[in-house]
Structure formats: C-alpha cells, structure tokens
Write a protein that holds these residues in place. Structure first.
Motif, PDB file in Angstrom:
ATOM      1  N   ALA A  89       0.826  -1.212   0.000  1.00  0.00           N
ATOM      2  CA  ALA A  89       0.000   0.000   0.000  1.00  0.00           C
ATOM      3  C   ALA A  89       0.856   1.255   0.000  1.00  0.00           C
ATOM      4  O   ALA A  89       0.398   2.323  -0.432  1.00  0.00           O
ATOM      5  CB  ALA A  89      -0.924   0.003   1.222  1.00  0.00           C
ATOM      6  N   ALA A  90       2.091   1.149   0.460  1.00  0.00           N
ATOM      7  CA  ALA A  90       3.000   2.297   0.454  1.00  0.00           C
ATOM      8  C   ALA A  90       3.819   2.364  -0.828  1.00  0.00           C
ATOM      9  O   ALA A  90       4.009   3.446  -1.403  1.00  0.00           O
ATOM     10  CB  ALA A  90       3.936   2.223   1.669  1.00  0.00           C
ATOM     11  N   VAL A  91       4.316   1.210  -1.303  1.00  0.00           N
ATOM     12  CA  VAL A  91       5.193   1.200  -2.475  1.00  0.00           C
ATOM     13  C   VAL A  91       4.464   1.633  -3.736  1.00  0.00           C
ATOM     14  O   VAL A  91       5.003   2.419  -4.537  1.00  0.00           O
ATOM     15  CB  VAL A  91       5.813  -0.202  -2.686  1.00  0.00           C
ATOM     16  N   LEU A  92       3.264   1.129  -3.952  1.00  0.00           N
ATOM     17  CA  LEU A  92       2.562   1.419  -5.209  1.00  0.00           C
ATOM     18  C   LEU A  92       2.357   2.920  -5.427  1.00  0.00           C
ATOM     19  O   LEU A  92       2.731   3.449  -6.483  1.00  0.00           O
ATOM     20  CB  LEU A  92       1.237   0.652  -5.260  1.00  0.00           C
ATOM     21  N   PRO A  93       1.803   3.671  -4.458  1.00  0.00           N
ATOM     22  CA  PRO A  93       1.684   5.119  -4.693  1.00  0.00           C
ATOM     23  C   PRO A  93       3.024   5.838  -4.659  1.00  0.00           C
ATOM     24  O   PRO A  93       3.238   6.785  -5.425  1.00  0.00           O
ATOM     25  CB  PRO A  93       0.771   5.587  -3.547  1.00  0.00           C
ATOM     26  N   SER A  94       3.942   5.392  -3.801  1.00  0.00           N
ATOM     27  CA  SER A  94       5.233   6.077  -3.705  1.00  0.00           C
ATOM     28  C   SER A  94       6.027   5.949  -4.995  1.00  0.00           C
ATOM     29  O   SER A  94       6.688   6.908  -5.424  1.00  0.00           O
ATOM     30  CB  SER A  94       6.050   5.514  -2.542  1.00  0.00           C
ATOM     31  N   SER A  95       5.973   4.787  -5.642  1.00  0.00           N
ATOM     32  CA  SER A  95       6.705   4.604  -6.894  1.00  0.00           C
ATOM     33  C   SER A  95       6.109   5.463  -8.011  1.00  0.00           C
ATOM     34  O   SER A  95       6.850   6.050  -8.816  1.00  0.00           O
ATOM     35  CB  SER A  95       6.703   3.129  -7.298  1.00  0.00           C
ATOM     36  N   LEU A  96       4.792   5.546  -8.062  1.00  0.00           N
ATOM     37  CA  LEU A  96       4.151   6.387  -9.076  1.00  0.00           C
ATOM     38  C   LEU A  96       4.462   7.864  -8.819  1.00  0.00           C
ATOM     39  O   LEU A  96       4.730   8.627  -9.763  1.00  0.00           O
ATOM     40  CB  LEU A  96       2.638   6.147  -9.078  1.00  0.00           C
ATOM     41  N   LEU A  97       4.425   8.259  -7.552  1.00  0.00           N
ATOM     42  CA  LEU A  97       4.793   9.635  -7.215  1.00  0.00           C
ATOM     43  C   LEU A  97       6.260   9.894  -7.530  1.00  0.00           C
ATOM     44  O   LEU A  97       6.642  11.010  -7.897  1.00  0.00           O
ATOM     45  CB  LEU A  97       4.523   9.889  -5.732  1.00  0.00           C
ATOM     46  N   GLY A  98       7.081   8.850  -7.401  1.00  0.00           N
ATOM     47  CA  GLY A  98       8.497   8.993  -7.729  1.00  0.00           C
ATOM     48  C   GLY A  98       8.711   9.315  -9.197  1.00  0.00           C
ATOM     49  O   GLY A  98       9.590  10.118  -9.550  1.00  0.00           O
ATOM     50  N   VAL A  99       7.908   8.689 -10.067  1.00  0.00           N
ATOM     51  CA  VAL A  99       7.999   8.982 -11.499  1.00  0.00           C
ATOM     52  C   VAL A  99       7.636  10.439 -11.763  1.00  0.00           C
ATOM     53  O   VAL A  99       8.326  11.143 -12.513  1.00  0.00           O
ATOM     54  CB  VAL A  99       7.080   8.045 -12.308  1.00  0.00           C
ATOM     55  N   VAL A 100       6.570  10.904 -11.118  1.00  0.00           N
ATOM     56  CA  VAL A 100       6.123  12.284 -11.309  1.00  0.00           C
ATOM     57  C   VAL A 100       7.174  13.264 -10.790  1.00  0.00           C
ATOM     58  O   VAL A 100       7.533  14.236 -11.475  1.00  0.00           O
ATOM     59  CB  VAL A 100       4.777  12.516 -10.592  1.00  0.00           C
ATOM     60  N   CYS A 101       7.687  13.010  -9.589  1.00  0.00           N
ATOM     61  CA  CYS A 101       8.692  13.908  -9.008  1.00  0.00           C
ATOM     62  C   CYS A 101       9.969  13.921  -9.833  1.00  0.00           C
ATOM     63  O   CYS A 101      10.642  14.956  -9.938  1.00  0.00           O
ATOM     64  CB  CYS A 101       8.990  13.496  -7.571  1.00  0.00           C
ATOM     65  N   ALA A 102      10.310  12.781 -10.431  1.00  0.00           N
ATOM     66  CA  ALA A 102      11.508  12.723 -11.273  1.00  0.00           C
ATOM     67  C   ALA A 102      11.369  13.654 -12.471  1.00  0.00           C
ATOM     68  O   ALA A 102      12.323  14.346 -12.855  1.00  0.00           O
ATOM     69  CB  ALA A 102      11.754  11.294 -11.737  1.00  0.00           C
ATOM     70  N   GLN A 103      10.171  13.676 -13.066  1.00  0.00           N
ATOM     71  CA  GLN A 103       9.966  14.543 -14.231  1.00  0.00           C
ATOM     72  C   GLN A 103      10.003  16.019 -13.850  1.00  0.00           C
ATOM     73  O   GLN A 103      10.322  16.879 -14.690  1.00  0.00           O
ATOM     74  CB  GLN A 103       8.614  14.231 -14.898  1.00  0.00           C
ATOM     75  N   LEU A 104       9.688  16.321 -12.591  1.00  0.00           N
ATOM     76  CA  LEU A 104       9.667  17.708 -12.143  1.00  0.00           C
ATOM     77  C   LEU A 104      11.031  18.185 -11.646  1.00  0.00           C
ATOM     78  O   LEU A 104      11.189  19.362 -11.310  1.00  0.00           O
ATOM     79  CB  LEU A 104       8.642  17.879 -11.014  1.00  0.00           C
ATOM     80  N   SER A 105      12.010  17.281 -11.594  1.00  0.00           N
ATOM     81  CA  SER A 105      13.315  17.648 -11.049  1.00  0.00           C
ATOM     82  C   SER A 105      13.957  18.787 -11.837  1.00  0.00           C
ATOM     83  O   SER A 105      14.019  18.757 -13.069  1.00  0.00           O
ATOM     84  CB  SER A 105      14.244  16.436 -11.065  1.00  0.00           C
ATOM     85  N   LEU A 106      14.436  19.773 -11.117  1.00  0.00           N
ATOM     86  CA  LEU A 106      15.099  20.920 -11.736  1.00  0.00           C
ATOM     87  C   LEU A 106      16.545  20.613 -12.107  1.00  0.00           C
ATOM     88  O   LEU A 106      17.210  21.435 -12.749  1.00  0.00           O
ATOM     89  CB  LEU A 106      15.047  22.122 -10.784  1.00  0.00           C
ATOM     90  N   ALA A 107      17.022  19.434 -11.719  1.00  0.00           N
ATOM     91  CA  ALA A 107      18.399  19.050 -12.040  1.00  0.00           C
ATOM     92  C   ALA A 107      18.527  18.512 -13.450  1.00  0.00           C
ATOM     93  O   ALA A 107      19.644  18.218 -13.900  1.00  0.00           O
ATOM     94  CB  ALA A 107      18.901  18.019 -11.037  1.00  0.00           C
ATOM     95  N   GLY A 108      17.412  18.363 -14.148  1.00  0.00           N
ATOM     96  CA  GLY A 108      17.450  17.918 -15.535  1.00  0.00           C
ATOM     97  C   GLY A 108      17.584  16.420 -15.688  1.00  0.00           C
ATOM     98  O   GLY A 108      17.309  15.646 -14.768  1.00  0.00           O
ATOM     99  N   LEU A 109      18.041  16.001 -16.857  1.00  0.00           N
ATOM    100  CA  LEU A 109      18.091  14.583 -17.219  1.00  0.00           C
ATOM    101  C   LEU A 109      18.994  13.782 -16.288  1.00  0.00           C
ATOM    102  O   LEU A 109      18.747  12.598 -16.046  1.00  0.00           O
ATOM    103  CB  LEU A 109      18.582  14.434 -18.664  1.00  0.00           C
ATOM    104  N   ALA A 110      20.029  14.409 -15.762  1.00  0.00           N
ATOM    105  CA  ALA A 110      20.942  13.704 -14.860  1.00  0.00           C
ATOM    106  C   ALA A 110      20.223  13.159 -13.645  1.00  0.00           C
ATOM    107  O   ALA A 110      20.601  12.117 -13.094  1.00  0.00           O
ATOM    108  CB  ALA A 110      22.067  14.637 -14.418  1.00  0.00           C
ATOM    109  N   SER A 111      19.186  13.850 -13.218  1.00  0.00           N
ATOM    110  CA  SER A 111      18.383  13.385 -12.091  1.00  0.00           C
ATOM    111  C   SER A 111      17.150  12.622 -12.566  1.00  0.00           C
ATOM    112  O   SER A 111      16.763  11.616 -11.971  1.00  0.00           O
ATOM    113  CB  SER A 111      17.953  14.579 -11.228  1.00  0.00           C
ATOM    114  N   GLN A 112      16.538  13.110 -13.635  1.00  0.00           N
ATOM    115  CA  GLN A 112      15.292  12.508 -14.109  1.00  0.00           C
ATOM    116  C   GLN A 112      15.468  11.055 -14.550  1.00  0.00           C
ATOM    117  O   GLN A 112      14.642  10.192 -14.229  1.00  0.00           O
ATOM    118  CB  GLN A 112      14.727  13.334 -15.260  1.00  0.00           C
TER     119      GLN A 112
END
Length: 227
Positions: A89-112
């Motif tokens: 119940a924690a991993v499923l939403p956290s992993s999806l949120l992780g994808v979203v947060c990765a795309q929003l990273s201001l560090a660019g592709l190196a972080s995304q």
C-alpha cells in the motif's frame, strides 16, 4: 533453512541503519516547511507531491524491514501478512509519485533518468510481488520481495553513495556525483539482490513447470486408475 546468528546480526544491523537513515531523511519534511526541502522545487504542488512520495516511501522501508526478520512469517504469519499489505500500500503510490517527481526535477536529465528508471522498476517489483503472493506462489513471491526491497532501500544507499563519492571527489561536479549516486543506489542493490537469491538457492527451489503434470496427463492418469 537454518538461520545463523551471524545472519541475524547482519539483518539487525542493516535494518537499523535503513530505519535510522530513512527517518533522518524524512525528518526535514515533518514540519511541512517548504524552505527545509533538500532539492530545489517548482512550488507548493511540487513540494506536496515530494512529501507524499517521501512519507509513503518511509512507510515502505519500515514495513519492508519487518518482512525480512527471521521467524516472523513462521511464528506470526498474521503480522507478516498485515505488514506485507502495508508495504504494498506504500510502495505502489510512492513509486508512481516517484515517477512524477523525477519529471519535475530541476536538475534535468541527470536526475530525471535514474529516478524514473528506479521508480518504474520499483512499481513493477511491487506488482509482481503482490501478484505472486495472491497466487500463493510463495517461492516467486520471496524472490520478488528481495528485488523489491533492494529498490526500496535505494533511498538509503543513494545517500551513502553520495557521501562516499563526495568524500572521494571533494572538488568534483556536484550534479555528476548526484547522478552517479542515484544510478549506483539501485543498480548495485539489484546486483547484490540477484547474488543473494542465487547464493541462498531460492531460484532452485521454485517448482518447475516441466515437472507439473498437464491437465491431459492428469486426466489420462485418472482414467487409467478408474479402469
């Protein structure tokens, strides 16, 4: 399989390290003060998504550590199942949120790039872990849980890699160190997990499809016994 004292001690120490680092990392977000956030943010929405990702990830680490404690499944199967449900119940939403947060990273592709790959693999491992548990394929379930927790603990090992690389290259490029630590955080974990699965013989204990009698062969055996 007999559990040695050394194995129990190793699990205890590594579990405590995971819990301690995870709680320390999450502590900066307990007050919901956006100025305390470690990565640069787009704004309040980005911060809210990041907080949700961090807190669900923290629950995943805490629940996941309990799943590997020797004897829990055998002595307290109900607790094992409940903590397993909490983990998924924690991993499923956290992993999806992780994808979203990765795309929003201001560090660019190196972080995304590394964070997107990590989050996607984390989600896939949880899906397979949950599915094999529901199908009562407990040998496969164990293997997917090992892989899944290797990805879950990347939040911990990523910080350790960052500290190590920063100490080895004090004048190095911060973004390069950050990106390298993110890749190493889960790639090395997965390699260790696969080595662990092989060394403990978990894959060898899986039932072989070739050894399972087919429906037709079972029917033939039944007919022969009736005759």
């Amino acid at each position: 399989m007999k559990t040695s004292r050394g194995y129990v001690a190793w699990l205890a120490v590594s579990g405590l390290v995971c819990v301690a680092i995870t709680i320390f990392a999450a502590s900066a977000y307990v007050t919901l003060d956006m100025s305390q956030a470690r990565p640069p943010l787009h704004g309040p929405v980005h911060y809210g998504l990041l907080v949700a990702h961090i807190f669900t990830g923290t629950v995943a680490v805490l629940a996941g550590v309990s799943q590997f404690w020797p004897g829990l499944r055998a002595r307290h199967p109900r607790v094992h199942r409940v903590m397993g449900r909490v983990y998924f119940a924690a991993v499923l939403p956290s992993s999806l949120l992780g994808v979203v947060c990765a795309q929003l990273s201001l560090a660019g592709l190196a972080s995304q790039a590394p964070l997107t790959v990590l989050s996607a693999l984390w989600f896939i491992s949880a899906v397979y872990g949950l599915r094999t548990a529901r199908q009562r394929k407990f040998g496969e379930h164990r293997i997917w849980m090992i892989r899944g927790f290797a990805l879950t603990s990347a939040a911990v090992t990523g910080r350790l890699w960052g500290l190590l690389l920063g100490a080895l290259m004090p004048e190095g490029d911060g973004l390069l160190i950050f990106a390298t630590a993110n890749w190493l955080s889960f790639v090395v974990n997965l390699l260790v997990a696969e080595w662990w699965i092989g060394s403990r013989g978990y894959a060898r204990t899986l039932p072989s499809a070739a050894l399972r009698p087919s429906i037709s062969s079972r029917s033939a055996q039944s007919s022969a016994s009736v005759a």
